[in-house]
Motif scaffolding. Structure first.
Motif, PDB file in Angstrom:
ATOM      1  N   ILE A 179      -0.726   3.515 -23.645  1.00  0.00           N
ATOM      2  CA  ILE A 179      -0.486   3.004 -22.454  1.00  0.00           C
ATOM      3  C   ILE A 179      -1.954   2.097 -22.240  1.00  0.00           C
ATOM      4  CG2 ILE A 179      -0.036   3.082 -20.055  1.00  0.00           C
ATOM      5  CD1 ILE A 179       2.214   3.814 -21.660  1.00  0.00           C
ATOM      6  N   LEU A 189      -2.377  -1.128 -23.169  1.00  0.00           N
ATOM      7  CA  LEU A 189      -1.575  -2.535 -23.233  1.00  0.00           C
ATOM      8  C   LEU A 189      -1.832  -2.911 -21.668  1.00  0.00           C
ATOM      9  CD1 LEU A 189       2.001  -0.342 -22.906  1.00  0.00           C
ATOM     10  CD2 LEU A 189       1.149  -1.425 -24.666  1.00  0.00           C
ATOM     11  N   CYS A 214      -1.564  -4.884 -17.965  1.00  0.00           N
ATOM     12  CA  CYS A 214      -1.572  -3.909 -16.990  1.00  0.00           C
ATOM     13  C   CYS A 214       0.356  -4.459 -16.108  1.00  0.00           C
ATOM     14  CB  CYS A 214      -2.699  -5.300 -15.499  1.00  0.00           C
ATOM     15  SG  CYS A 214      -1.690  -4.164 -14.036  1.00  0.00           S
ATOM     16  N   LEU A 215       1.244  -3.344 -15.625  1.00  0.00           N
ATOM     17  CA  LEU A 215       2.608  -3.660 -15.812  1.00  0.00           C
ATOM     18  C   LEU A 215       3.015  -4.601 -14.686  1.00  0.00           C
ATOM     19  CD1 LEU A 215       5.309  -2.902 -15.980  1.00  0.00           C
ATOM     20  CD2 LEU A 215       5.222  -1.002 -14.284  1.00  0.00           C
ATOM     21  N   THR A 266      -7.223  -0.928 -18.193  1.00  0.00           N
ATOM     22  CA  THR A 266      -6.166  -0.200 -17.893  1.00  0.00           C
ATOM     23  C   THR A 266      -5.612   0.921 -17.328  1.00  0.00           C
ATOM     24  OG1 THR A 266      -4.826  -2.535 -19.161  1.00  0.00           O
ATOM     25  CG2 THR A 266      -3.379  -0.589 -18.705  1.00  0.00           C
ATOM     26  N   VAL A 318       2.478   4.666 -16.532  1.00  0.00           N
ATOM     27  CA  VAL A 318       2.395   3.001 -16.556  1.00  0.00           C
ATOM     28  C   VAL A 318       0.899   3.177 -16.795  1.00  0.00           C
ATOM     29  CG1 VAL A 318       4.850   3.238 -15.713  1.00  0.00           C
ATOM     30  CG2 VAL A 318       2.380   2.671 -14.537  1.00  0.00           C
ATOM     31  N   VAL A 327      10.422   2.182 -16.526  1.00  0.00           N
ATOM     32  CA  VAL A 327       9.041   1.536 -16.737  1.00  0.00           C
ATOM     33  C   VAL A 327       9.000   2.896 -18.074  1.00  0.00           C
ATOM     34  CG1 VAL A 327       7.215   0.931 -17.362  1.00  0.00           C
ATOM     35  CG2 VAL A 327       8.614  -0.995 -15.912  1.00  0.00           C
ATOM     36  N   LEU A 332       9.074   3.329 -22.184  1.00  0.00           N
ATOM     37  CA  LEU A 332       7.537   3.189 -22.943  1.00  0.00           C
ATOM     38  C   LEU A 332       6.913   4.480 -23.898  1.00  0.00           C
ATOM     39  CD1 LEU A 332       4.467   2.033 -20.171  1.00  0.00           C
ATOM     40  CD2 LEU A 332       5.576   1.022 -22.385  1.00  0.00           C
ATOM     41  N   CYS A 365       6.500  -4.280 -21.035  1.00  0.00           N
ATOM     42  CA  CYS A 365       6.209  -4.264 -19.923  1.00  0.00           C
ATOM     43  C   CYS A 365       6.149  -5.381 -19.196  1.00  0.00           C
ATOM     44  CB  CYS A 365       4.511  -3.814 -20.302  1.00  0.00           C
ATOM     45  SG  CYS A 365       4.138  -2.449 -20.551  1.00  0.00           S
ATOM     46  N   SER A 366       5.873  -6.470 -20.169  1.00  0.00           N
ATOM     47  CA  SER A 366       6.499  -8.297 -19.666  1.00  0.00           C
ATOM     48  C   SER A 366       8.023  -8.004 -19.110  1.00  0.00           C
ATOM     49  CB  SER A 366       6.412  -8.695 -21.273  1.00  0.00           C
ATOM     50  OG  SER A 366       6.640 -10.310 -21.283  1.00  0.00           O
ATOM     51  N   ARG A 409       7.336  -6.881 -15.630  1.00  0.00           N
ATOM     52  CA  ARG A 409       6.373  -8.077 -15.068  1.00  0.00           C
ATOM     53  C   ARG A 409       7.377  -8.168 -13.368  1.00  0.00           C
ATOM     54  NH1 ARG A 409       3.539  -9.613 -18.675  1.00  0.00           N
ATOM     55  NH2 ARG A 409       2.476  -7.428 -18.597  1.00  0.00           N
TER      56      ARG A 409
END
Length: 158
Positions: free
Chosen positions: A31, A34, A36-37, A45, A74, A107, A111, A125-126, A129
């Motif tokens: 996590i 990754l 940032c959401l 992050t 997340v 999310v 994940l 995540c993308s 957003r």
């Protein structure tokens, strides 16, 4: 050969209805790699644990002095997690996420389902957003240090 990690065993029950927290440090480490959401920015992050309950995913509300299982985390940049006046830790969690039009429990669920598959986790995540103009405007205001007043059902930017 199955590359999926072992799912931790159900935690033991503690007194007063509490459960021992399921800890999966590898998942939290992933996590933290990754973006940032909310912003898509990489670096610093945090794994932000979600405390509120959601029956859609059998996620129970986490009581005071408890941390949720690691599956309910997340990626959030440090500023949005804890540092800025408008950060998640400074507001009602459910209302804060609603303010940005993001479903963090969904999310976190996705994940977890892609755990250890970092490229797939990045795609999740993308896909979630904030894209609506109002949500992006609100995000910009928070990142610029503006205080926000987030309450259940009502959103007011100061």
């Amino acid at each position: 050969m199955n590359m999926r990690p072992k799912v931790p065993k159900q935690p033991k029950r503690l007194e007063l209805g509490r459960r021992a927290r399921v800890k999966v440090s590898k998942h939290l480490d992933d996590i933290r790699t990754l973006p940032c959401l909310l912003t898509g920015l990489e670096g610093s992050t945090h794994a932000a644990h979600l405390r509120y309950g959601d029956t859609r995913y059998d996620k129970r509300e986490t009581g005071m002095g408890e941390r949720p299982d690691d599956r309910w985390a997340v990626p959030l940049c440090q500023d949005l997690h804890t540092m800025l006046p408008g950060a998640q830790h400074n507001h009602s969690e459910r209302a804060w996420w609603k303010y940005f039009d993001v479903d963090p429990v969904r999310v976190a669920h996705l994940l977890w389902s892609y755990r250890s598959n970092v490229p797939a986790m990045i795609e999740v995540c993308s896909a979630f957003r904030p894209m609506k103009e109002l949500a992006r405007l609100r995000l910009t205001r928070v990142l610029n240090g503006h205080q926000i007043n987030v309450t259940e059902g009502h959103h007011h930017v100061e």
